[in-house]
Enzyme design. Structure first.
Site, PDB file in Angstrom:
ATOM      1  N   TYR A   1     -13.640  -3.814  11.135  1.00  0.00           N
ATOM      2  CA  TYR A   1     -12.327  -3.165  11.068  1.00  0.00           C
ATOM      3  C   TYR A   1     -11.559  -3.407  12.370  1.00  0.00           C
ATOM      4  O   TYR A   1     -10.383  -3.787  12.353  1.00  0.00           O
ATOM      5  CB  TYR A   1     -12.468  -1.664  10.825  1.00  0.00           C
ATOM      6  CG  TYR A   1     -11.125  -0.963  10.746  1.00  0.00           C
ATOM      7  CD1 TYR A   1     -10.332  -1.093   9.613  1.00  0.00           C
ATOM      8  CD2 TYR A   1     -10.636  -0.214  11.813  1.00  0.00           C
ATOM      9  CE1 TYR A   1      -9.083  -0.484   9.542  1.00  0.00           C
ATOM     10  CE2 TYR A   1      -9.395   0.402  11.750  1.00  0.00           C
ATOM     11  CZ  TYR A   1      -8.629   0.258  10.613  1.00  0.00           C
ATOM     12  OH  TYR A   1      -7.385   0.851  10.545  1.00  0.00           O
TER      13      TYR A   1
ATOM     14  N   GLY B   1       1.905   4.606   3.835  1.00  0.00           N
ATOM     15  CA  GLY B   1       2.801   3.776   3.037  1.00  0.00           C
ATOM     16  C   GLY B   1       3.676   4.600   2.105  1.00  0.00           C
ATOM     17  O   GLY B   1       4.884   4.347   1.983  1.00  0.00           O
TER      18      GLY B   1
ATOM     19  N   GLY C   1       0.809  -1.212   0.000  1.00  0.00           N
ATOM     20  CA  GLY C   1       0.000   0.000   0.000  1.00  0.00           C
ATOM     21  C   GLY C   1       0.837   1.254   0.000  1.00  0.00           C
ATOM     22  O   GLY C   1       0.546   2.228   0.708  1.00  0.00           O
ATOM     23  N   ALA C   2       1.879   1.269  -0.842  1.00  0.00           N
ATOM     24  CA  ALA C   2       2.870   2.351  -0.788  1.00  0.00           C
ATOM     25  C   ALA C   2       2.573   3.514  -1.724  1.00  0.00           C
ATOM     26  O   ALA C   2       3.401   4.404  -1.868  1.00  0.00           O
ATOM     27  CB  ALA C   2       4.257   1.781  -1.110  1.00  0.00           C
ATOM     28  N   ASN C   3       1.402   3.530  -2.356  1.00  0.00           N
ATOM     29  CA  ASN C   3       1.124   4.601  -3.306  1.00  0.00           C
ATOM     30  C   ASN C   3       0.405   5.794  -2.678  1.00  0.00           C
ATOM     31  O   ASN C   3       0.192   6.813  -3.333  1.00  0.00           O
ATOM     32  CB  ASN C   3       0.293   4.081  -4.489  1.00  0.00           C
ATOM     33  CG  ASN C   3      -1.045   3.519  -4.059  1.00  0.00           C
ATOM     34  OD1 ASN C   3      -1.103   2.406  -3.561  1.00  0.00           O
ATOM     35  ND2 ASN C   3      -2.116   4.287  -4.233  1.00  0.00           N
ATOM     36  N   SER C   4       0.026   5.693  -1.396  1.00  0.00           N
ATOM     37  CA  SER C   4      -0.653   6.818  -0.750  1.00  0.00           C
ATOM     38  C   SER C   4      -0.512   6.706   0.762  1.00  0.00           C
ATOM     39  O   SER C   4      -0.087   5.683   1.304  1.00  0.00           O
ATOM     40  CB  SER C   4      -2.145   6.849  -1.133  1.00  0.00           C
ATOM     41  OG  SER C   4      -2.809   5.697  -0.616  1.00  0.00           O
TER      42      SER C   4
ATOM     43  N   SER D   1      -4.016  -0.689  14.624  1.00  0.00           N
ATOM     44  CA  SER D   1      -4.755   0.539  14.951  1.00  0.00           C
ATOM     45  C   SER D   1      -5.233   0.455  16.390  1.00  0.00           C
ATOM     46  O   SER D   1      -5.538  -0.631  16.903  1.00  0.00           O
ATOM     47  CB  SER D   1      -5.969   0.697  14.026  1.00  0.00           C
ATOM     48  OG  SER D   1      -6.881   1.670  14.524  1.00  0.00           O
TER      49      SER D   1
END
Length: 323
Positions: A204, A54, A48-51, A179
């Protein structure tokens, strides 16, 4: 004052009061400083490194000369994020590699791991960061409830398939993003996949508790291997993670102002995963959870040996590792 403005003011005020109670004060976050080449020669996977967090972690690692593998579901967004990071990282930087990874598909996870093992010499750090938050009821490719499937089972399968490779790369680190909302969940072993009832907030919290139990059990299994695993709770961060939360249109300006006052920026949220990936202070430390770069005391349900082992066994069966 018109009716809609009154409604917006009431809703916005309610949001701000809620945030002030949940997060009384936005604490000043100290941005960590490391020797500029501390990660030179090291390879790090960030899911998840595009936003969001991350991307911020990957950007900082790039500046520290690491070879960063951006493991992302959307290749186009990953390319755009990579270009942005390269422009901001300066002339003397590490290397970015983009690889496709859809954690909602075990087939995609398997293909990703095969590619990593074939192409890479070693992996020094695996950061399990990607996640979904309170999405509408949907299922992964294999039929898992989406939050459980992506946040827990996808990363569980990913880590398992890379485990021998990680052991061969030792010393190395696994970092798991959880979390504080784990506190509001429990593991519903009777309906783990939410077939009978779906509560998006509970699911969640359940998935984030599963992250902590996974870390607890994996640390026990990795004892003596040279591979460490630690979890973290980043706090409330301004990212796209909450895109499925509906906020009335007229209340959005109030929410935006409140987020500036009470939420961390992605870079601030990235400090603890960066600390667990880079810092010499946590060499050899395993099975712990951190917040704001300090060890955090967890509730007993997050370090329950029996629940962790039971969840591990059930997860193995769900992803097809055990009959």
């Amino acid at each position: 004052m018109s009716g809609p403005l009154i409604v917006a003011a009431v809703i916005g005020g309610g949001i701000i009061i809620f945030l002030r109670r949940m997060f009384p004060r936005k604490k000043s976050v100290h941005l960590l400083q490391y020797p500029v080449d501390i990660m030179r020669g090291k390879t790090v996977i960030v899911t998840g490194a595009n936003s969001g967090i991350g991307k911020a972690v990957a950007w900082e690692l790039l500046k520290l000369k690491a070879r960063v593998i951006l493991a992302c579901r959307d290749p186009q967004k990953a390319e755009e994020a990579a270009e942005d990071m390269k422009k901001q990282a300066g002339p003397d930087q590490g290397e970015l590699v983009i690889k496709h990874l859809d954690l909602a598909s075990l087939k995609s996870v398997h293909s990703f791991c095969q590619e990593i093992i074939k192409d890479e010499v070693k992996i020094d750090v695996l950061i399990n960061n990607a996640g979904v938050y309170q999405c509408p009821y949907t299922k992964t490719e294999e039929g898992f409830e989406m939050q459980l499937g992506v946040n827990h089972l996808g990363h569980f399968f990913l880590t398992h398939l890379l485990l021998d490779f990680l052991k061969g790369s030792a010393p190395c680190r696994i970092v798991v993003v959880s979390s504080k909302l784990y506190k509001y969940g429990h593991i519903n072993f009777d309906d783990l996949n939410s077939e009978n009832e779906y509560n998006k907030a509970f699911c969640y919290s359940q998935s984030k508790l599963a992250n902590l139990l996974f870390t607890h059990e994996l640390s026990r299994q990795l004892d003596g291997t040279g591979v460490t695993v630690n979890a973290l709770t980043p706090g409330i961060v301004r990212t796209r993670l909450g895109r499925h939360i509906h906020i009335p249109f007229l209340a959005k300006p109030f929410f935006y102002l409140a987020s500036l006052a009470f939420f961390k920026s992605p870079l601030e949220g990235a400090q603890t995963p960066l600390y667990l990936a880079c810092s010499r202070e946590v060499e050899g430390v395993s099975g712990k959870c951190f917040a704001n770069c300090q060890e955090e005391e967890l509730l007993p349900k997050a370090i329950d040996d029996h629940a962790a082992r039971r969840l591990w066994d059930l997860s193995e069966r769900m992803v097809g590792l055990k009959q």
